[in-house]
Write a protein that holds these residues in place. Sequence first.
Motif, PDB file in Angstrom:
ATOM      1  N   GLY A 174      47.904  18.068  38.929  1.00 39.05           N
ATOM      2  CA  GLY A 174      46.649  17.511  38.449  1.00 39.05           C
ATOM      3  C   GLY A 174      46.225  16.421  39.419  1.00 39.05           C
ATOM      4  N   ILE A 175      44.977  16.441  39.846  1.00 40.39           N
ATOM      5  CA  ILE A 175      44.550  15.514  40.892  1.00 40.39           C
ATOM      6  C   ILE A 175      43.105  15.097  40.664  1.00 40.39           C
ATOM      7  CG2 ILE A 175      43.839  17.377  42.474  1.00 40.39           C
ATOM      8  CD1 ILE A 175      44.998  15.581  44.763  1.00 40.39           C
ATOM      9  N   GLY A 176      42.795  13.869  41.083  1.00 38.62           N
ATOM     10  CA  GLY A 176      41.438  13.366  40.985  1.00 38.62           C
ATOM     11  C   GLY A 176      41.220  12.244  41.985  1.00 38.62           C
ATOM     12  N   VAL A 177      40.025  11.684  41.988  1.00 42.05           N
ATOM     13  CA  VAL A 177      39.681  10.665  42.975  1.00 42.05           C
ATOM     14  C   VAL A 177      40.205   9.283  42.608  1.00 42.05           C
ATOM     15  CG1 VAL A 177      37.648  11.865  43.840  1.00 42.05           C
ATOM     16  CG2 VAL A 177      37.417  10.273  41.911  1.00 42.05           C
ATOM     17  N   GLY A 178      40.732   9.122  41.394  1.00 42.49           N
ATOM     18  CA  GLY A 178      41.208   7.812  40.967  1.00 42.49           C
ATOM     19  C   GLY A 178      40.063   6.919  40.528  1.00 42.49           C
ATOM     20  N   TRP A 179      40.407   5.861  39.754  1.00 45.24           N
ATOM     21  CA  TRP A 179      39.324   5.036  39.218  1.00 45.24           C
ATOM     22  C   TRP A 179      39.662   3.547  39.110  1.00 45.24           C
ATOM     23  CZ3 TRP A 179      40.763   2.331  34.917  1.00 45.24           C
ATOM     24  CH2 TRP A 179      41.838   2.823  34.176  1.00 45.24           C
ATOM     25  N   ASP A 180      40.940   3.169  39.227  1.00 45.63           N
ATOM     26  CA  ASP A 180      41.317   1.789  38.935  1.00 45.63           C
ATOM     27  C   ASP A 180      41.394   0.964  40.219  1.00 45.63           C
ATOM     28  OD1 ASP A 180      42.290  -0.586  37.963  1.00 45.63           O
ATOM     29  OD2 ASP A 180      43.704   0.349  36.576  1.00 45.63           O
ATOM     30  N   GLU A 181      40.273   0.399  40.604  1.00 48.97           N
ATOM     31  CA  GLU A 181      40.217  -0.394  41.836  1.00 48.97           C
ATOM     32  C   GLU A 181      41.053  -1.663  41.707  1.00 48.97           C
ATOM     33  OE1 GLU A 181      36.889  -2.272  44.905  1.00 48.97           O
ATOM     34  OE2 GLU A 181      36.263  -1.443  42.961  1.00 48.97           O
ATOM     35  N   THR A 182      41.092  -2.263  40.520  1.00 47.32           N
ATOM     36  CA  THR A 182      41.859  -3.497  40.319  1.00 47.32           C
ATOM     37  C   THR A 182      43.343  -3.275  40.594  1.00 47.32           C
ATOM     38  OG1 THR A 182      40.271  -4.248  38.657  1.00 47.32           O
ATOM     39  CG2 THR A 182      42.429  -5.299  38.661  1.00 47.32           C
ATOM     40  N   GLU A 183      43.863  -2.166  40.112  1.00 43.96           N
ATOM     41  CA  GLU A 183      45.260  -1.807  40.331  1.00 43.96           C
ATOM     42  C   GLU A 183      45.556  -1.671  41.821  1.00 43.96           C
ATOM     43  OE1 GLU A 183      47.824   1.827  38.525  1.00 43.96           O
ATOM     44  OE2 GLU A 183      45.989   2.404  39.585  1.00 43.96           O
ATOM     45  N   ALA A 184      44.708  -0.955  42.528  1.00 42.99           N
ATOM     46  CA  ALA A 184      44.922  -0.735  43.958  1.00 42.99           C
ATOM     47  C   ALA A 184      44.843  -2.050  44.736  1.00 42.99           C
ATOM     48  CB  ALA A 184      43.904   0.267  44.492  1.00 42.99           C
ATOM     49  N   GLN A 185      43.825  -2.829  44.464  1.00 40.01           N
ATOM     50  CA  GLN A 185      43.677  -4.093  45.172  1.00 40.01           C
ATOM     51  C   GLN A 185      44.840  -5.035  44.887  1.00 40.01           C
ATOM     52  OE1 GLN A 185      39.803  -5.547  44.026  1.00 40.01           O
ATOM     53  NE2 GLN A 185      38.778  -4.466  45.709  1.00 40.01           N
ATOM     54  N   GLY A 186      45.281  -5.067  43.629  1.00 36.85           N
ATOM     55  CA  GLY A 186      46.368  -5.957  43.267  1.00 36.85           C
ATOM     56  C   GLY A 186      47.660  -5.642  43.989  1.00 36.85           C
ATOM     57  N   LEU A 187      47.911  -4.372  44.258  1.00 34.83           N
ATOM     58  CA  LEU A 187      49.158  -3.946  44.891  1.00 34.83           C
ATOM     59  C   LEU A 187      48.992  -3.650  46.376  1.00 34.83           C
ATOM     60  CD1 LEU A 187      50.533  -1.698  42.008  1.00 34.83           C
ATOM     61  CD2 LEU A 187      51.317  -3.977  42.677  1.00 34.83           C
ATOM     62  N   GLY A 188      47.816  -3.908  46.914  1.00 34.75           N
ATOM     63  CA  GLY A 188      47.621  -3.722  48.346  1.00 34.75           C
ATOM     64  C   GLY A 188      47.531  -2.278  48.782  1.00 34.75           C
ATOM     65  N   ILE A 189      47.080  -1.396  47.882  1.00 37.43           N
ATOM     66  CA  ILE A 189      46.948   0.031  48.184  1.00 37.43           C
ATOM     67  C   ILE A 189      45.496   0.316  48.564  1.00 37.43           C
ATOM     68  CG2 ILE A 189      47.099   2.365  47.201  1.00 37.43           C
ATOM     69  CD1 ILE A 189      49.295   1.226  45.345  1.00 37.43           C
ATOM     70  N   PRO A 190      45.254   1.032  49.652  1.00 34.18           N
ATOM     71  CA  PRO A 190      43.873   1.304  50.048  1.00 34.18           C
ATOM     72  C   PRO A 190      43.087   1.987  48.928  1.00 34.18           C
ATOM     73  CG  PRO A 190      45.381   1.892  51.813  1.00 34.18           C
ATOM     74  CD  PRO A 190      46.234   1.575  50.617  1.00 34.18           C
ATOM     75  N   TYR A 191      41.860   1.579  48.772  1.00 35.83           N
ATOM     76  CA  TYR A 191      40.974   2.156  47.763  1.00 35.83           C
ATOM     77  C   TYR A 191      39.592   2.327  48.396  1.00 35.83           C
ATOM     78  CZ  TYR A 191      38.972   3.038  43.133  1.00 35.83           C
ATOM     79  OH  TYR A 191      38.351   3.611  42.038  1.00 35.83           O
ATOM     80  N   PRO A 192      39.402   3.437  49.121  1.00 35.41           N
ATOM     81  CA  PRO A 192      38.140   3.641  49.833  1.00 35.41           C
ATOM     82  C   PRO A 192      36.969   3.824  48.874  1.00 35.41           C
ATOM     83  CG  PRO A 192      39.880   5.129  50.614  1.00 35.41           C
ATOM     84  CD  PRO A 192      40.367   4.526  49.352  1.00 35.41           C
ATOM     85  N   SER A 193      35.800   3.942  49.449  1.00 40.29           N
ATOM     86  CA  SER A 193      34.603   4.202  48.653  1.00 40.29           C
ATOM     87  C   SER A 193      34.737   5.531  47.920  1.00 40.29           C
ATOM     88  CB  SER A 193      33.372   4.250  49.557  1.00 40.29           C
ATOM     89  OG  SER A 193      33.428   5.408  50.385  1.00 40.29           O
ATOM     90  N   LEU A 194      33.907   5.709  46.887  1.00 38.33           N
ATOM     91  CA  LEU A 194      33.944   6.953  46.127  1.00 38.33           C
ATOM     92  C   LEU A 194      33.638   8.144  47.028  1.00 38.33           C
ATOM     93  CD1 LEU A 194      34.237   8.357  43.396  1.00 38.33           C
ATOM     94  CD2 LEU A 194      31.792   7.914  42.986  1.00 38.33           C
ATOM     95  N   THR A 195      32.673   7.987  47.925  1.00 42.65           N
ATOM     96  CA  THR A 195      32.348   9.079  48.847  1.00 42.65           C
ATOM     97  C   THR A 195      33.556   9.470  49.677  1.00 42.65           C
ATOM     98  OG1 THR A 195      30.014   8.456  48.982  1.00 42.65           O
ATOM     99  CG2 THR A 195      30.904   9.758  50.805  1.00 42.65           C
ATOM    100  N   LYS A 213      27.836  17.647  40.925  1.00 44.40           N
ATOM    101  CA  LYS A 213      27.528  17.983  42.310  1.00 44.40           C
ATOM    102  C   LYS A 213      28.772  18.149  43.166  1.00 44.40           C
ATOM    103  CE  LYS A 213      22.968  15.769  42.386  1.00 44.40           C
ATOM    104  NZ  LYS A 213      22.114  14.734  43.036  1.00 44.40           N
ATOM    105  N   LYS A 214      29.789  17.305  42.936  1.00 43.46           N
ATOM    106  CA  LYS A 214      30.964  17.325  43.804  1.00 43.46           C
ATOM    107  C   LYS A 214      32.202  17.867  43.097  1.00 43.46           C
ATOM    108  CE  LYS A 214      29.532  13.519  46.833  1.00 43.46           C
ATOM    109  NZ  LYS A 214      29.907  12.175  47.387  1.00 43.46           N
ATOM    110  N   THR A 215      32.573  17.262  41.960  1.00 44.14           N
ATOM    111  CA  THR A 215      33.849  17.612  41.331  1.00 44.14           C
ATOM    112  C   THR A 215      33.883  19.064  40.897  1.00 44.14           C
ATOM    113  OG1 THR A 215      34.041  15.335  40.546  1.00 44.14           O
ATOM    114  CG2 THR A 215      35.505  16.972  39.570  1.00 44.14           C
TER     115      THR A 215
END
Length: 292
Positions: free
Chosen positions: A109-130, A189-191
């Motif tokens: 199961g895979i998706g684009v992800g949604w929790d920017e706070t989690e990524a930023q807090g742990l130093g994980i890259p979180y690119p733009s939605l595009t 349009k995309k998903t």
Amino acid sequence: MKVGLVIGDYTWDGGPARMADTLVEIAQTADDTGFSIVGVGDHLWQGAHYGGPEAPFLESFTALTMIAANTRRCRVAPVMAGVNFRHPSLLAKMVTSLDVLSGGRAMLGIGVGWDETEAQGLGIPYPSLTERFERLEETVQICLRMWEGDRGDERPFDGKHYRLERALNLPQSITRPRPPIMIAGGGEKKTLRLVARYADACNLYPGPELPAKLDVLRGHCEAEGRDYDAIEKTCIFPFDMGEGVNADALVEMLNGLGQAGVQTAIGILAGPDPVRQVELIGKRVIPAVADA
């Protein structure tokens, strides 16, 4: 109608010292009572809906390995793997390993992800939605390459965001031609276009817009030359059983989803007594919707 579950809350009695036992008991009870999928959310911090970052959360593939080792029938899957967490070749290898160790029961199961706070807090890259959508498509393409044939498609992969010199993958998955792929989200349009192009299952939310989403998916399938009926239609939402008092309402809802074309309902499991919830769903709901 098939019924699956995803563990979304780890605030259980006994705390960390009993988490392994509780996880195994949930998984075994679900497997024994007919759940088709036992999955876990793919996060490193808990979301705001179940207590926020200060609440406990287990890493998904570690938990899935424990689930796989203690079940024999159900599919096991991250629901849904965030595309920003892992390099695609590592993700493909992890799903392959899970498939081998589970005897051919893994699903991606895979998706684009949604929790920017989690990524930023742990130093994980979180690119733009595009960019995350671009990475999602390349990730699926790389997984397909690595599950090709007996060794993987060993040609180089040269994408916009990822480059592999050799997509070798040994051992190969037990599930052939490959583990099934479920792409999450209802973006029209995309998903849903990516679902039509690559996936074996979609994952949507119930609601009045669901029939229109499925119509859009049908249109994308026609454009991609894909058999719409070959894609498993799934919905995900919290299952609120109480002490069984809500069973009839849940059965009615699932029957309605079945009439709309949904084949698998995935319940988000939460609350202090998850094993009891699984038992109630297995006894009161799964048999009642088996023919929906």
